[in-house]
Design a protein around this motif. Structure first.
Motif, PDB file in Angstrom:
ATOM      1  N   MET A  56       0.874  -1.190   0.000  1.00 52.00           N
ATOM      2  CA  MET A  56       0.000   0.000   0.000  1.00 52.00           C
ATOM      3  C   MET A  56       0.902   1.227   0.000  1.00 52.00           C
ATOM      4  O   MET A  56       1.218   1.779   1.053  1.00 52.00           O
ATOM      5  CB  MET A  56      -0.919  -0.017   1.232  1.00 52.00           C
ATOM      6  CG  MET A  56      -1.971  -1.102   1.104  1.00 52.00           C
ATOM      7  SD  MET A  56      -3.133  -1.115   2.467  1.00 52.00           S
ATOM      8  CE  MET A  56      -3.947   0.467   2.300  1.00 52.00           C
ATOM      9  N   ASN A  57       1.349   1.611  -1.198  1.00 51.41           N
ATOM     10  CA  ASN A  57       2.407   2.630  -1.251  1.00 51.41           C
ATOM     11  C   ASN A  57       2.151   3.720  -2.304  1.00 51.41           C
ATOM     12  O   ASN A  57       3.088   4.177  -2.951  1.00 51.41           O
ATOM     13  CB  ASN A  57       3.754   1.955  -1.500  1.00 51.41           C
ATOM     14  CG  ASN A  57       3.703   1.020  -2.690  1.00 51.41           C
ATOM     15  OD1 ASN A  57       2.761   1.108  -3.476  1.00 51.41           O
ATOM     16  ND2 ASN A  57       4.676   0.141  -2.827  1.00 51.41           N
ATOM     17  N   ASP A 115      -1.175  19.074  -1.992  1.00 50.45           N
ATOM     18  CA  ASP A 115      -1.684  20.431  -2.173  1.00 50.45           C
ATOM     19  C   ASP A 115      -0.512  21.406  -1.986  1.00 50.45           C
ATOM     20  O   ASP A 115      -0.046  21.618  -0.862  1.00 50.45           O
ATOM     21  CB  ASP A 115      -2.782  20.687  -1.117  1.00 50.45           C
ATOM     22  CG  ASP A 115      -3.288  22.122  -1.156  1.00 50.45           C
ATOM     23  OD1 ASP A 115      -2.645  22.975  -1.815  1.00 50.45           O
ATOM     24  OD2 ASP A 115      -4.320  22.391  -0.516  1.00 50.45           O
ATOM     25  N   PRO A 116      -0.014  21.984  -3.084  1.00 49.36           N
ATOM     26  CA  PRO A 116       1.191  22.820  -2.978  1.00 49.36           C
ATOM     27  C   PRO A 116       0.960  24.103  -2.192  1.00 49.36           C
ATOM     28  O   PRO A 116       1.907  24.673  -1.643  1.00 49.36           O
ATOM     29  CB  PRO A 116       1.542  23.131  -4.440  1.00 49.36           C
ATOM     30  CG  PRO A 116       0.288  22.914  -5.213  1.00 49.36           C
ATOM     31  CD  PRO A 116      -0.543  21.919  -4.459  1.00 49.36           C
ATOM     32  N   HIS A 117      -0.277  24.572  -2.130  1.00 43.63           N
ATOM     33  CA  HIS A 117      -0.535  25.826  -1.401  1.00 43.63           C
ATOM     34  C   HIS A 117      -0.492  25.585   0.101  1.00 43.63           C
ATOM     35  O   HIS A 117       0.154  26.303   0.845  1.00 43.63           O
ATOM     36  CB  HIS A 117      -1.894  26.405  -1.811  1.00 43.63           C
ATOM     37  CG  HIS A 117      -1.985  26.602  -3.286  1.00 43.63           C
ATOM     38  ND1 HIS A 117      -1.247  27.556  -3.933  1.00 43.63           N
ATOM     39  CD2 HIS A 117      -2.677  25.939  -4.242  1.00 43.63           C
ATOM     40  CE1 HIS A 117      -1.484  27.487  -5.231  1.00 43.63           C
ATOM     41  NE2 HIS A 117      -2.356  26.512  -5.447  1.00 43.63           N
ATOM     42  N   ALA A 118      -1.164  24.531   0.513  1.00 45.60           N
ATOM     43  CA  ALA A 118      -1.188  24.229   1.950  1.00 45.60           C
ATOM     44  C   ALA A 118       0.021  23.389   2.364  1.00 45.60           C
ATOM     45  O   ALA A 118       0.343  23.283   3.543  1.00 45.60           O
ATOM     46  CB  ALA A 118      -2.478  23.487   2.281  1.00 45.60           C
ATOM     47  N   GLY A 119       0.702  22.768   1.394  1.00 39.93           N
ATOM     48  CA  GLY A 119       1.836  21.887   1.712  1.00 39.93           C
ATOM     49  C   GLY A 119       1.364  20.583   2.352  1.00 39.93           C
ATOM     50  O   GLY A 119       2.078  19.974   3.138  1.00 39.93           O
ATOM     51  N   VAL A 120       0.147  20.158   2.011  1.00 38.91           N
ATOM     52  CA  VAL A 120      -0.381  18.939   2.649  1.00 38.91           C
ATOM     53  C   VAL A 120      -0.273  17.740   1.702  1.00 38.91           C
ATOM     54  O   VAL A 120      -0.745  17.778   0.570  1.00 38.91           O
ATOM     55  CB  VAL A 120      -1.848  19.133   3.088  1.00 38.91           C
ATOM     56  CG1 VAL A 120      -2.396  17.840   3.691  1.00 38.91           C
ATOM     57  CG2 VAL A 120      -1.951  20.263   4.099  1.00 38.91           C
ATOM     58  N   LEU A 121       0.376  16.706   2.205  1.00 37.50           N
ATOM     59  CA  LEU A 121       0.555  15.461   1.453  1.00 37.50           C
ATOM     60  C   LEU A 121      -0.372  14.401   2.031  1.00 37.50           C
ATOM     61  O   LEU A 121      -0.449  14.246   3.258  1.00 37.50           O
ATOM     62  CB  LEU A 121       2.010  14.996   1.619  1.00 37.50           C
ATOM     63  CG  LEU A 121       2.367  13.616   1.063  1.00 37.50           C
ATOM     64  CD1 LEU A 121       2.559  13.701  -0.450  1.00 37.50           C
ATOM     65  CD2 LEU A 121       3.638  13.092   1.716  1.00 37.50           C
ATOM     66  N   THR A 122      -1.101  13.694   1.170  1.00 35.86           N
ATOM     67  CA  THR A 122      -1.848  12.532   1.663  1.00 35.86           C
ATOM     68  C   THR A 122      -1.337  11.309   0.913  1.00 35.86           C
ATOM     69  O   THR A 122      -1.075  11.367  -0.292  1.00 35.86           O
ATOM     70  CB  THR A 122      -3.385  12.667   1.482  1.00 35.86           C
ATOM     71  OG1 THR A 122      -3.693  12.620   0.103  1.00 35.86           O
ATOM     72  CG2 THR A 122      -3.927  13.938   2.087  1.00 35.86           C
ATOM     73  N   CYS A 123      -1.173  10.213   1.629  1.00 32.73           N
ATOM     74  CA  CYS A 123      -0.599   9.019   0.988  1.00 32.73           C
ATOM     75  C   CYS A 123      -0.998   7.766   1.759  1.00 32.73           C
ATOM     76  O   CYS A 123      -1.502   7.842   2.876  1.00 32.73           O
ATOM     77  CB  CYS A 123       0.923   9.136   0.944  1.00 32.73           C
ATOM     78  SG  CYS A 123       1.707   9.185   2.547  1.00 32.73           S
ATOM     79  N   ASP A 124      -0.709   6.620   1.125  1.00 32.47           N
ATOM     80  CA  ASP A 124      -0.922   5.345   1.810  1.00 32.47           C
ATOM     81  C   ASP A 124       0.128   5.187   2.912  1.00 32.47           C
ATOM     82  O   ASP A 124       1.251   5.695   2.788  1.00 32.47           O
ATOM     83  CB  ASP A 124      -0.735   4.181   0.827  1.00 32.47           C
ATOM     84  CG  ASP A 124      -1.861   4.066  -0.188  1.00 32.47           C
ATOM     85  OD1 ASP A 124      -2.875   4.767  -0.038  1.00 32.47           O
ATOM     86  OD2 ASP A 124      -1.710   3.261  -1.131  1.00 32.47           O
ATOM     87  N   ALA A 125      -0.208   4.410   3.921  1.00 29.39           N
ATOM     88  CA  ALA A 125       0.698   4.243   5.059  1.00 29.39           C
ATOM     89  C   ALA A 125       1.983   3.503   4.691  1.00 29.39           C
ATOM     90  O   ALA A 125       3.006   3.645   5.361  1.00 29.39           O
ATOM     91  CB  ALA A 125      -0.028   3.485   6.172  1.00 29.39           C
ATOM     92  N   GLY A 126       1.932   2.710   3.618  1.00 30.64           N
ATOM     93  CA  GLY A 126       3.112   1.904   3.268  1.00 30.64           C
ATOM     94  C   GLY A 126       4.133   2.632   2.399  1.00 30.64           C
ATOM     95  O   GLY A 126       5.085   2.006   1.923  1.00 30.64           O
TER      96      GLY A 126
END
Ligand code: FAD
Ligand code: 2HG
Ligand code: ZN
Length: 489
Positions: free
Chosen positions: A118-119, A125-136
């Protein structure tokens, strides 16, 4: 043919009673069930394939699991846990398996639930600097991805090439950048977690501020796989600094290391992003192990300091750094120092610090103590242990995140043996407890330390932890025998 066995283990309750969870072992029918909804490659049962999953990085803890499940989706994880909960099958969540306290491998024959399939990166989001990703997702891969977007991960550690972001969260790993970016309790914005009964808890917020009810994600940060399986992560990533500098300094005494720290806090303040120290035994170990690295300063001394600055203006930062260096050298606090002049030198200095663990691991059986202590007392523990161990150890050394009050005391013996452990434990834990320190600053409790949790937490707190564990995992299937002590007062 897999046998169906039944394990019984005791857990304390708040009234001093001991409840007994009855756990099962995997049967052929269970494997058939897993194969009915998972791809073929996601169910490993071949003995050879299982070896690296059953053994920890230190080769100190060895499990006896007969199956590794490698789900590809959150739905897979949910189905696995729902079934395991109904069947009372114990499960060890596993990320990159770089845990240093035996938390990521089975104690007996628990199912290993590996997150390494799970990778995927979900969004950035480059404006907020928020990365969302799988835990793996492997930490280093996230760093590479973010570098292209002029951002960095707020966490960095020597195991970045193998560890998963989900493992980092589950362990609440600290690492080299905590001094600047704080702990994951601050930079983590959201989590997706599958509970023991298969419920998917969607807490994947990307908001910096959200005071609606209890902040449930905080419970899972540092829960070491005992409360739920983390499947998704949402994290705040800082912009990449334009100016980065690193210096390697040498000192003749620990007191001089402390004075350097004091001065660095005053003079480098807002641009300082790391302050690490190592003693000469730690440096000697790395230099003996990494033939491509050399000691950056001319003469070997007793202690070394690595200071990193990251800021937005190169001239400004360099001016500050030079003024600081002139002061510490002029006052005779520092014996010698080197400021990295190239990207290669920058990386080499960091490699010296980051490779200490790996080099010690090559030398023998490493007993590791990861403690928080008042900085003024930190190195006294290393000296006391040296006296106590005498010539029995191959190496006794101290290093770590001194800027955060976190010492890594490592003692290397030829092999793991009870008699070596007895020289060190409970001595180290009692020593730390007397100083009101923590018996685990950043590596967690795992299988190594449940018995000593009470040195850093009151029994009242441990009982509340047990109440939470029982509420979220009433059948005790998630990472049994880890974190909480068997007997609770
Ligand atoms: P694992 O080792 O696989 O697991 C760690 C724990 O989390 C286990 O209890 C496991 O059951 C649980 N877990 C893993 N994934 C999940 C998940 N998705 N859901 C629920 N539970 C899960 N630690 C620091 O704090 N700072 C350092 O500087 C540091 N440096 C290191 C350097 C080296 C060379 C090594 C080998 C280790 C280092 N560590 C450090 C220790 C370790 O905590 C980190 O490497 C890392 O956080 C572990 O991540 P992992 O993916 O390997 O997790
Ligand atoms: C580090 O800071 C890691 O290098 C590992 O936390 C420490 O191996 C250790 O004791
Ligand atoms: Zn560390």
């Amino acid at each position: 043919m897999l046998q169906s066995l039944s394990h019984h283990f005791k857990c304390g309750s708040s009234f001093g009673l001991f409840l007994s969870h009855s756990l099962s072992s995997v049967s052929e029918e269970d494997l058939t069930h897993f194969r009915s909804f998972l791809p073929k490659s996601a169910v490993l049962t071949d003995a050879e394939d299982l070896i690296p999953f059953n053994e920890d990085w230190l080769k100190k803890y060895h499990g006896n699991s007969r199956v590794v499940l490698r789900p590809k989706t959150t739905e897979h994880v949910s189905k696995i846990l729902k079934y395991c909960n109904e069947r009372r099958l114990p499960v060890v969540p596993q990320g990159g398996n770089t845990c240093l306290v035996g938390g990521s491998v089975p104690v007996k024959d628990e199912i290993i639930l590996s997150l390494n399939s799970m990778n995927s990166i979900r969004s950035f989001d480059p404006h907020a600097g928020v990365l969302t990703c799988d835990a793996g997702c492997v930490l280093e891969n996230l760093e590479v991805f973010l570098a292209e977007k002029d951002h960095i991960m707020p966490i960095d550690l020597g195991a970045k090439g193998s560890c998963h972001i989900g493992g980092n969260v589950a362990a609440n790993a600290g690492g080299l950048r905590l001094l600047r970016y704080g702990s994951l309790h601050g930079s983590l914005l959201g989590l997706e977690v599958v509970l023991a009964d298969g419920t998917v808890l969607n807490e994947m917020s990307t908001l910096r501020k959200d005071n609606t009810g209890y902040d449930l994600k905080q419970l899972f940060i540092g829960s070491e796989g005992t409360l739920g399986v983390i499947t998704g992560v949402s994290i705040l990533t800082p912009p990449k600094s334009n100016a980065m500098n690193v210096v390697f300094l040498s000192c003749d005494s620990y007191d001089q290391v402390l004075r350097t720290l004091e001065m660095a806090k005053k003079r480098l303040g807002e641009v300082m992003s790391a302050f690490e120290f190592l003693d000469d035994d730690a440096l000697g170990s790395v230099l003996g192990h990494m033939s491509n690295l050399v000691c950056p300063v001319e003469e070997r001394r007793s202690f070394y300091v690595v200071i990193e600055t990251s800021g937005s203006n190169k001239d400004h930062d360099e001016e500050k750094l030079m003024a600081f260096l002139e002061e510490v050298m002029g006052d005779g606090i520092i014996a010698d120092g080197v400021l990295a002049q190239s990207e290669t030198q920058f990386k080499d200095i960091w490699a010296l610090r980051e490779s200490i663990s790996e080099s010690l691991n090559k030398k023998g059986a490493v007993y590791k103590y990861d403690v928080s202590l008042p900085q003024s007392r930190m190195y006294d523990l290393v000296e006391d242990i040296r006296k106590r161990v005498g010539s029995q150890s191959l190496i006794t050394c101290g290093y770590g995140h001194i800027g955060d009050g976190n010492l890594h005391l490592n003692v290397v013996f030829p092999s793991f043996e009870k008699k070596h452990e007895e020289i060190l434990e409970p001595f180290v834990y009692e020593w730390v407890s007397k100083e009101h320190g923590s018996v685990s600053a950043e590596h967690g409790i795992g299988y190594m330390k449940p018995k000593v949790l009470h040195h850093s937490k009151t029994w009242e707190s441990i009982r509340v932890m047990k109440t939470i564990k029982d509420a979220l995992d009433p059948n005790g299937i998630l990472n049994p025998w880890k974190v909480l002590p068997e007997k609770i007062q």
